[in-house]
Scaffold this motif. Structure first.
Motif, PDB file in Angstrom:
ATOM      1  N   PRO A   1       6.559  -1.482   6.389  1.00  0.00           N
ATOM      2  CA  PRO A   1       5.589  -0.533   5.935  1.00  0.00           C
ATOM      3  C   PRO A   1       4.234  -1.375   5.497  1.00  0.00           C
ATOM      4  O   PRO A   1       2.957  -0.737   5.863  1.00  0.00           O
ATOM      5  N   PHE A   2       4.476  -2.364   4.864  1.00  0.00           N
ATOM      6  CA  PHE A   2       3.268  -3.243   4.555  1.00  0.00           C
ATOM      7  C   PHE A   2       3.285  -4.587   4.862  1.00  0.00           C
ATOM      8  O   PHE A   2       4.019  -5.334   4.845  1.00  0.00           O
ATOM      9  N   VAL A   3       1.989  -5.024   5.322  1.00  0.00           N
ATOM     10  CA  VAL A   3       1.570  -6.248   5.782  1.00  0.00           C
ATOM     11  C   VAL A   3       1.289  -7.203   4.470  1.00  0.00           C
ATOM     12  O   VAL A   3       0.606  -6.819   3.660  1.00  0.00           O
TER      13      VAL A   3
ATOM     14  N   ASN B   1       0.678  -1.133   7.103  1.00  0.00           N
ATOM     15  CA  ASN B   1       0.941  -1.436   8.434  1.00  0.00           C
ATOM     16  C   ASN B   1       0.541  -0.263   9.495  1.00  0.00           C
ATOM     17  O   ASN B   1       1.446   0.815   9.406  1.00  0.00           O
ATOM     18  N   PRO B   2      -0.504  -0.254  10.127  1.00  0.00           N
ATOM     19  CA  PRO B   2      -0.943   1.058  10.827  1.00  0.00           C
ATOM     20  C   PRO B   2       0.155   1.125  12.105  1.00  0.00           C
ATOM     21  O   PRO B   2       0.229   2.143  12.624  1.00  0.00           O
ATOM     22  N   ALA B   3       1.048   0.074  12.275  1.00  0.00           N
ATOM     23  CA  ALA B   3       1.815   0.321  13.466  1.00  0.00           C
ATOM     24  C   ALA B   3       3.173   0.381  13.121  1.00  0.00           C
ATOM     25  O   ALA B   3       4.184   0.271  13.961  1.00  0.00           O
ATOM     26  N   PHE B   4       3.537   0.878  11.822  1.00  0.00           N
ATOM     27  CA  PHE B   4       4.714   1.125  11.443  1.00  0.00           C
ATOM     28  C   PHE B   4       5.321   2.399  12.058  1.00  0.00           C
ATOM     29  O   PHE B   4       4.439   3.410  12.117  1.00  0.00           O
TER      30      PHE B   4
ATOM     31  N   ALA C   1      -8.920   9.387   8.170  1.00  0.00           N
ATOM     32  CA  ALA C   1      -9.961  10.271   7.235  1.00  0.00           C
ATOM     33  C   ALA C   1      -9.160  11.656   7.035  1.00  0.00           C
ATOM     34  O   ALA C   1      -9.935  12.627   7.295  1.00  0.00           O
ATOM     35  N   ASP C   2      -7.986  11.738   6.467  1.00  0.00           N
ATOM     36  CA  ASP C   2      -7.211  12.918   6.519  1.00  0.00           C
ATOM     37  C   ASP C   2      -7.069  13.261   4.899  1.00  0.00           C
ATOM     38  O   ASP C   2      -6.657  14.373   4.542  1.00  0.00           O
ATOM     39  N   GLY C   3      -7.739  12.699   4.067  1.00  0.00           N
ATOM     40  CA  GLY C   3      -7.690  12.965   2.609  1.00  0.00           C
ATOM     41  C   GLY C   3      -6.374  12.526   1.996  1.00  0.00           C
ATOM     42  O   GLY C   3      -6.387  12.347   0.695  1.00  0.00           O
ATOM     43  N   ARG C   4      -5.317  12.116   2.637  1.00  0.00           N
ATOM     44  CA  ARG C   4      -4.058  11.942   1.784  1.00  0.00           C
ATOM     45  C   ARG C   4      -3.937  10.243   1.859  1.00  0.00           C
ATOM     46  O   ARG C   4      -3.156   9.721   1.230  1.00  0.00           O
ATOM     47  N   HIS C   5      -4.707   9.663   2.706  1.00  0.00           N
ATOM     48  CA  HIS C   5      -4.765   8.094   2.836  1.00  0.00           C
ATOM     49  C   HIS C   5      -5.866   7.504   2.127  1.00  0.00           C
ATOM     50  O   HIS C   5      -6.871   8.123   1.601  1.00  0.00           O
ATOM     51  N   GLY C   6      -5.582   6.237   1.763  1.00  0.00           N
ATOM     52  CA  GLY C   6      -6.603   5.427   1.149  1.00  0.00           C
ATOM     53  C   GLY C   6      -6.190   4.975  -0.195  1.00  0.00           C
ATOM     54  O   GLY C   6      -4.991   5.623  -0.726  1.00  0.00           O
ATOM     55  N   GLY C   7      -6.810   3.989  -0.733  1.00  0.00           N
ATOM     56  CA  GLY C   7      -6.543   3.594  -2.135  1.00  0.00           C
ATOM     57  C   GLY C   7      -5.640   2.545  -2.395  1.00  0.00           C
ATOM     58  O   GLY C   7      -4.915   2.228  -1.450  1.00  0.00           O
ATOM     59  N   THR C   8      -5.682   1.904  -3.632  1.00  0.00           N
ATOM     60  CA  THR C   8      -4.788   0.857  -3.968  1.00  0.00           C
ATOM     61  C   THR C   8      -3.829   1.363  -5.165  1.00  0.00           C
ATOM     62  O   THR C   8      -4.355   1.742  -6.167  1.00  0.00           O
ATOM     63  N   ALA C   9      -2.660   0.859  -4.908  1.00  0.00           N
ATOM     64  CA  ALA C   9      -1.773   1.173  -6.276  1.00  0.00           C
ATOM     65  C   ALA C   9      -1.307  -0.103  -6.686  1.00  0.00           C
ATOM     66  O   ALA C   9      -0.978  -0.960  -5.957  1.00  0.00           O
ATOM     67  N   VAL C  10      -1.359  -0.229  -8.017  1.00  0.00           N
ATOM     68  CA  VAL C  10      -0.958  -1.582  -8.703  1.00  0.00           C
ATOM     69  C   VAL C  10       0.223  -1.520  -9.502  1.00  0.00           C
ATOM     70  O   VAL C  10       0.257  -0.485 -10.327  1.00  0.00           O
ATOM     71  N   MET C  11       1.081  -2.142  -9.222  1.00  0.00           N
ATOM     72  CA  MET C  11       2.207  -2.300  -9.901  1.00  0.00           C
ATOM     73  C   MET C  11       2.258  -3.660 -11.092  1.00  0.00           C
ATOM     74  O   MET C  11       1.743  -4.393 -10.642  1.00  0.00           O
ATOM     75  N   GLY C  12       3.129  -3.198 -12.193  1.00  0.00           N
ATOM     76  CA  GLY C  12       2.745  -4.387 -13.034  1.00  0.00           C
ATOM     77  C   GLY C  12       4.566  -4.701 -13.349  1.00  0.00           C
ATOM     78  O   GLY C  12       4.970  -3.817 -13.908  1.00  0.00           O
ATOM     79  N   GLY C  13       4.758  -5.986 -13.369  1.00  0.00           N
ATOM     80  CA  GLY C  13       6.101  -6.480 -13.971  1.00  0.00           C
ATOM     81  C   GLY C  13       5.894  -7.839 -14.719  1.00  0.00           C
ATOM     82  O   GLY C  13       5.162  -8.428 -14.360  1.00  0.00           O
ATOM     83  N   ILE C  14       6.859  -8.028 -15.359  1.00  0.00           N
ATOM     84  CA  ILE C  14       6.968  -9.148 -16.226  1.00  0.00           C
ATOM     85  C   ILE C  14       7.031 -10.499 -15.483  1.00  0.00           C
ATOM     86  O   ILE C  14       6.861 -11.454 -15.628  1.00  0.00           O
TER      87      ILE C  14
ATOM     88  N   GLY D   1       5.694   6.257   9.631  1.00  0.00           N
ATOM     89  CA  GLY D   1       4.262   5.772  10.077  1.00  0.00           C
ATOM     90  C   GLY D   1       3.438   5.010   8.915  1.00  0.00           C
ATOM     91  O   GLY D   1       4.071   4.516   8.127  1.00  0.00           O
ATOM     92  N   ARG D   2       2.393   5.066   9.395  1.00  0.00           N
ATOM     93  CA  ARG D   2       1.565   4.133   8.409  1.00  0.00           C
ATOM     94  C   ARG D   2       1.610   4.900   6.966  1.00  0.00           C
ATOM     95  O   ARG D   2       1.679   5.849   6.747  1.00  0.00           O
ATOM     96  N   PRO D   3       1.836   3.900   5.807  1.00  0.00           N
ATOM     97  CA  PRO D   3       1.808   4.310   4.459  1.00  0.00           C
ATOM     98  C   PRO D   3       0.437   4.868   4.226  1.00  0.00           C
ATOM     99  O   PRO D   3      -0.427   4.641   4.536  1.00  0.00           O
TER     100      PRO D   3
END
Lengths: 328, 532
Positions: free
Chosen positions: B191-193, B208-211, B16-29, B217-219
């Motif tokens: 970094p991502f599971v 990945n919280p254990a990165f 809860a530090d304000g920098r973490h959270g959310g989902t990023a969506v990438m799109g490719g063909i 560290g965790r992304p």
């Protein structure tokens, strides 16, 4: 009727066998294999041969055919190397999406098409007929992939970003990101929202064709003597239309239904591509591109079964719609 | 083997530090073909996700192409250059809780060099001793490889994701390519599971919280989603409506829309991929390098870059990309000069002897070329048609022929066929540029030897280049090599097309460069107010 149905089902077996054989031959005749598509640094002839061996492509075609057809008879359609799962699993992941898309589209296209056809036939040569005719001809002549892009630009991009309408629809996919985290009600709404544009595309194009058939079939029927006789007996307009004219006008539409099935499945390929709909059409395109022969064969076989079954259903509908037609 | 029993990636709370959270969506063909299976992947998209998202490589490269520690915390090379020893980090865990160790690294090497695996990039290991003799697990976190001294020895370890021995050791090498690990149940250590894969639809990864903290560290993101959207108009719409945050590889004609939209921005970078016309020098029409040079001089490549790429690209002279340390910035390729091209061609045996507008040789054979390309690729068809028009005035008849990709590959790369004169293709070199497979005379009968070039000077340079370890010593040789390529013109190098990426402004921390679009994925952030 039961004997007829059984006979047709039995006849479907050699038909599907012949189709499977033909499909295998066509795939064999196609140039190249998965190993040919591997163009990467250091690729040697030895690596390519090993890829062929690993995929079982090093055996003669007749041996592979016999092996495949024997396995297919038991429901084992082989392994999809491009998806990393069995062909059966790959098909099971995509087929429901296509059946949902095409099934809903088919029902709505016939409902819309028949409805428009009725209005046009009843109001023949009126301004309503002319206006509807304009729309019908327009949508009938539009390629589905182009119409799909237009619907996206209007009802997704335009509605959301330009005109800020309260309602807009997703442009792609079968579900939203985060679908797995939604509740059951939200999931249904999400599914329906994603269906609207691809289904709308197929319904408009296909419904226009149905409307043309429905209009001409109904116009032919309402000029028949028995319809005039019904009117002369003082029956209401709706009763004459729905009780006497429409059932007879349905017969050619049932033929259209049978003919539309292959068109629908092939047309869905473009719609699935434009709307990123994860269905059979895209599965097949990807399978062909990656030379995933077992998946191409399995998918084609499923399409063949669907068309055979669809035509059987059309035949049965014939018997239901026309009491003079009796099988058996 | 050590385990992290408290490992709970998917359910870990968001800091809860304000920098973490959310989902990023990438799109490719395109789908990430073969997914996270490093033993089979040749695709750009899959490799990116393996290297930067789900798996880990031993090393990474920085902007100057210098190796930096990643899974390997250090490495050393024996004085005679025949042993390379890696020290593996002790704080990296597979996402199922097992610790990543030296056995995983050795396993990856053994499988990749096993002929039965049919590893698609065997050139990585050209100078390594293959098989068990080539690797030794010194202890749990130390592994040594045996090799012959050569240039860029770390390059394979930048590219190949380390694979989990404890999950795949029992899989026969010949079955690794089709194993469901890659696309159904990947277990990485990056970094991502891996969370889910909906075929043809999406891939979802979770932080990945254990990165290890030392590696970032965790992304910041909770989730990273890759969506497959095969139509580029739809992709653009999804970016503009905010349904995706990043549109990979957008078309040049869409760039202006992304720039003008206040909610999106355009990121560009110079790629390694170049487009070229490969000549089959076995053909009598193309055997003389002067003919090939004349063709290059009568092809307006600047105009091609402007017309096809709307300026988002640079003319290519060789396969060494402009950002590479070996690139010769002073190299001058054949300039567009149709008159000089005609004069050069007049020096050869090809002249228009019967006045029909097409040149013939002494025996009357016309200078006719069939240029093949994959049907449906509009850009390549345009290139072929432009060449057809430009070479007509030079007295060369060009017939463009679009082919289905499998047939194209067969005609070009099957040594027993080689049925083409010119071939329009795109090519991507690894960071270690090695064109031995393409131009060395000993490889002319291998699949990639489509040029059929046999030039002793080029052979000498190709043999030497891969053995000079020091870059400063190697650079002059590389410059000689590039000049030789320009002289011989085995391929007509057309352009390096810039990679264009549309990015939503709500997604921050994105930096793209020649290494790819997801290099900084651990630093990507989404403003709290705009979180999905």
């Amino acid at each position: 009727m039961r004997r007829y149905l059984l006979g047709r089902l039995l006849l479907a077996v050699p038909l599907l066998l012949a189709l499977a054989t033909l499909l295998f031959m066509l795939v064999e005749l196609a140039p190249g294999d998965p190993a040919d598509l591997l163009i990467s640094p250091g690729m040697t002839n030895e690596v390519r041969e090993q890829v062929r061996t690993n995929l079982g492509l090093d055996e003669p075609a007749p041996v592979r055919y016999l092996r495949w057809i024997a396995a297919a008879a038991t429901g084992d359609l082989g392994f999809s190397h491009s998806r990393g799962v069995s062909v059966r699993v790959a098909l099971a992941q995509s087929l429901p999406n296509t059946l949902l898309l095409t099934g809903v589209s088919l029902v709505l296209a016939f409902a819309l098409g028949v409805g428009v056809g009725i209005v046009q036939a009843v109001r023949q040569s009126s301004w309503i007929d002319s206006v509807l005719n304009l729309f019908v001809l327009t949508f009938y002549s539009l390629p589905s992939f182009w119409l799909g892009v237009i619907l996206i630009l209007v009802f997704s991009y335009g509605a959301q970003s330009v005109w800020e309408w309260p309602i807009h629809f997703p442009a792609s996919g079968a579900t939203s990101v985060g679908y797995d985290l939604m509740g059951p009600g939200e999931r249904i709404v999400d599914r329906v929202r994603h269906l609207i544009l691809p289904v709308g595309t197929l319904v408009l194009v296909m419904g226009a064709g149905v409307a043309r058939y429905a209009r001409s079939a109904l116009l032919e029927v309402i000029r028949e003597d028995y319809v005039r006789a019904a009117r002369a007996r003082g029956l209401g307009r709706a009763r004459v239309l729905f009780r006497h004219a429409l059932p007879n006008a349905l017969l050619p539409l049932i033929t259209v239904f049978g003919l539309y099935l292959p068109v629908l499945f092939s047309g869905a390929v473009f719609v699935e591509t434009v709307f990123a709909w994860p269905g059979m059409g895209r599965l097949m395109v990807d399978a062909v591109a990656s030379r995933d022969f077992p998946l191409v064969l399995g998918g084609s076989l499923v399409f063949a079964v669907l068309v055979v079954v669809g035509n059987l259903v059309a035949d049965l509908l014939y018997a239901w719609a026309d009491p003079r037609v009796r099988y058996g | 083997m050590a385990r992290v029993d408290s490992f709970m990636a998917a359910g870990a709370p968001t800091p809860a530090d304000g920098r973490h959270g959310g989902t990023a969506v990438m799109g490719g063909i395109a789908e990430l073909v073969n997914g996270m299976n490093a033993f089979t992947t040749t695709g750009y998209g899959s490799s990116q996700y393996q290297q930067f998202v789900n798996l880990m490589t031993l090393v990474r490269v920085d902007g100057g192409l210098e190796a930096r520690p990643y899974l390997a915390e250090s490495w050393s090379v024996s004085p005679d250059g025949t042993e390379l020893t890696f020290r593996i980090r002790q704080d990296v865990y597979w996402h199922d809780g097992e610790r990543t160790d030296a056995r995983d690294v050795a396993f990856t090497f053994l499988r990749a060099t096993d002929p039965e695996t049919a590893f698609p990039n065997p050139a990585y290991w050209d100078h390594y001793v293959a098989g068990p003799e080539g690797v030794e697990v010194v202890d749990d976190f130390t592994v040594t490889f045996r090799l012959e001294p050569h240039a860029e020895i770390l390059d394979p370890w930048r590219a190949v994701g380390i694979m989990p021995e404890h999950l795949l050791a029992d899989v026969p090498p010949s079955e690794l390519a089709s194993h469901p690990f890659g696309s159904v149940c990947p277990v990485g250590n990056g970094p991502f599971v891996f969370a889910s894969h909906r075929p043809q639809e999406s891939w979802t990864f979770e932080a990945n919280p254990a990165f290890p903290g030392q590696l970032g560290g965790r992304p910041f993101l909770d989730r990273l989603v890759y969506r497959v959207i095969p139509d580029q108009t739809t992709l653009l719409t999804e970016l503009l409506t905010g349904s995706i945050d990043m549109y990979l590889s957008l078309r040049p004609d869409q760039a202006a829309t992304v720039v003008e939209d206040p909610d999106t921005r355009l990121e560009t970078f110079d790629p390694r991929e170049f487009t070229f016309i490969g000549w089959n020098t076995r053909r009598p029409q193309l055997a003389d390098p002067r003919v090939r040079r004349a063709i290059a001089m009568s092809t307006d490549r600047d105009a091609v870059v402007q017309a096809l790429l709307r300026g988002f690209g640079t003319v290519a002279e060789t396969g060494v990309p402009p950002f590479h340390w070996a690139y010769d910035a002073d190299l001058e390729g054949p300039a567009y000069d149709p008159e000089a091209a005609a004069a050069l061609l007049d020096e050869t045996e090809w002249r228009d002897r019967d006045g029909d507008g097409v040149r013939e040789n002494a025996s009357g054979a016309p200078l006719e070329l069939t240029v093949i390309f994959n049907a449906g690729n509009q850009d390549r068809q345009t290139i072929a048609e432009l060449m057809q028009a430009e070479l007509r005035s030079l007295g060369i008849s060009v017939t463009p022929e679009g082919l289905e990709p499998g047939e194209l590959a067969r005609r070009a790369t099957d040594p027993s066929v080689r049925d083409f004169d010119g071939l329009i293709l795109a090519w991507v070199h690894d960071f270690r540029v090695d064109e031995k497979d393409l131009f060395h005379s000993t490889r002319a009968d291998q699949p990639l030897g489509f040029s059929g070039l046999r030039d002793p000077e080029l052979d000498r340079l190709l043999d030497t280049l891969q053995l000079v370890v020091d870059r400063d010593q190697s650079r002059p040789l590389w410059h000689d090599y590039q000049r030789r390529i320009v002289d011989l013109q085995p391929w007509l190098y057309l352009f390096y097309a810039q990679k264009l990426t549309g990015v939503s402004r709500r997604l921050q921390g994105v930096e793209v460069d020649f290494r790819g679009e997801v290099v900084t994925v651990g630093d990507w952030r989404i403003q709290e107010a705009e979180s999905r």
